[in-house]
Design a protein around this motif. Structure first.
Motif, short mmCIF file in Angstrom:
data_model
loop_
_atom_site.label_atom_id
_atom_site.label_comp_id
_atom_site.label_asym_id
_atom_site.label_seq_id
_atom_site.Cartn_x
_atom_site.Cartn_y
_atom_site.Cartn_z
N ASN A 1 0.84 -1.19 0.00
CA ASN A 1 0.00 0.00 0.00
C ASN A 1 0.88 1.25 0.00
OD1 ASN A 1 -2.25 1.64 0.18
ND2 ASN A 1 -2.26 1.60 2.41
N ASP A 2 0.78 2.02 -1.09
CA ASP A 2 1.56 3.25 -1.22
C ASP A 2 3.06 3.01 -0.99
OD1 ASP A 2 1.74 6.48 0.46
OD2 ASP A 2 1.86 5.99 -1.68
N SER B 1 5.98 5.54 -1.34
CA SER B 1 6.39 6.51 -0.33
C SER B 1 7.40 5.93 0.66
CB SER B 1 5.16 7.02 0.43
OG SER B 1 4.58 5.98 1.18
N THR C 1 2.20 1.51 -6.06
CA THR C 1 1.99 0.36 -5.18
C THR C 1 2.95 -0.78 -5.46
OG1 THR C 1 0.32 -0.54 -6.67
CG2 THR C 1 -0.47 0.89 -4.89
#
Lengths: 108, 119
Positions: free
Chosen positions: A25-26, A29, A68
């Motif tokens: 998830n993400d 980042s 992702t």
């Protein structure tokens, strides 16, 4: 807790390009790190912080990370690249280390 | 040259406490940013991070095992010790220690030691 998802196996013919993915998830980042583990050996860091190679890692190994999915790309695959590969991040929100489930790279 | 070497029992019985020692060389456990972590790998399975101790004695633990783990460092002896209580056969694994410069990854690993939990 944060989960990293890797395909259990990837197969490639010598000389071709192998791509091993790590989903989360993400994940874009996060800073993603990759380890190579030869049978019966300790893991070895091959890519850190998404795309940097430690000294000793061949230039054939490269990394990318966006959205992702993070990807470890091995160009001109050799028989000696056959190994398990694990992705890893530092989950700063929970202050701990997370490993992916690992991908077995088979060189046909 | 940085090296790490794990030592400890090869076999423990269920409910016993496991104590593993990581002896390091080539760096000081007091050097700013440095940390040593413990990671285990059940046979044929994935890597599982357990604990981490930093140069300033800050410690981090795997949440699901936090109640069973303790990590300590002895700077004078260049050692990091991991204890795990109430061992169970599912804890059978190769236990490895690894060095970090505090950047979120482990740049050097020990060879690991296989610990079997069986009565």
């Amino acid at each position: 807790s944060y989960v990293l998802t890797q395909p259990p196996s990837v197969s490639v013919v010598p000389g071709q390009t192998a791509r091993i993915t790590c989903g989360g998830n993400d994940i874009g980042s996060y800073l993603v790190h990759w380890y190579q583990q030869q049978p019966g050996q300790a893991p070895v860091l091959v890519v850190y912080e998404n795309r940097y190679r430690p000294s000793g890692t061949p230039e054939r190994f490269s990394g990318s990370n966006s959205g992702t999915t993070a990807t470890l790309t091995i160009s001109r695959v050799e028989a000696g690249d056959e190994a398990d590969y694990f992705c890893q991040v530092w989950d700063s929100g929970r202050d701990h280390v997370v490993f992916g489930g690992g991908t077995k790279l088979t060189v046909l | 040259q940085i090296t790490l070497k794990e030592s400890g029992p090869m076999l423990v019985k269920p409910t016993q406490t496991l104590t593993l020692t990581c002896t390091v060389s080539g760096f000081s456990l007091n050097t700013g940013g440095v940390g040593v972590g413990w990671i285990r790998q059940p046979p044929g399975k994935a890597l599982e991070w357990l604990a981490l101790v930093y140069y300033d004695d800050e410690k981090r633990y795997r949440p699901s095992l936090k109640n069973r783990l303790q990590i300590t460092k002895d700077t004078a002896r260049n050692q990091v010790v991991l204890t795990m209580t109430n061992m169970d056969p599912v804890d059978t694994a190769t236990y490895s220690c690894a060095h970090t410069n505090g950047d979120g990854y482990f740049d050097l690993w020990g060879r690991g030691t296989l610990v079997t939990v069986s009565s």
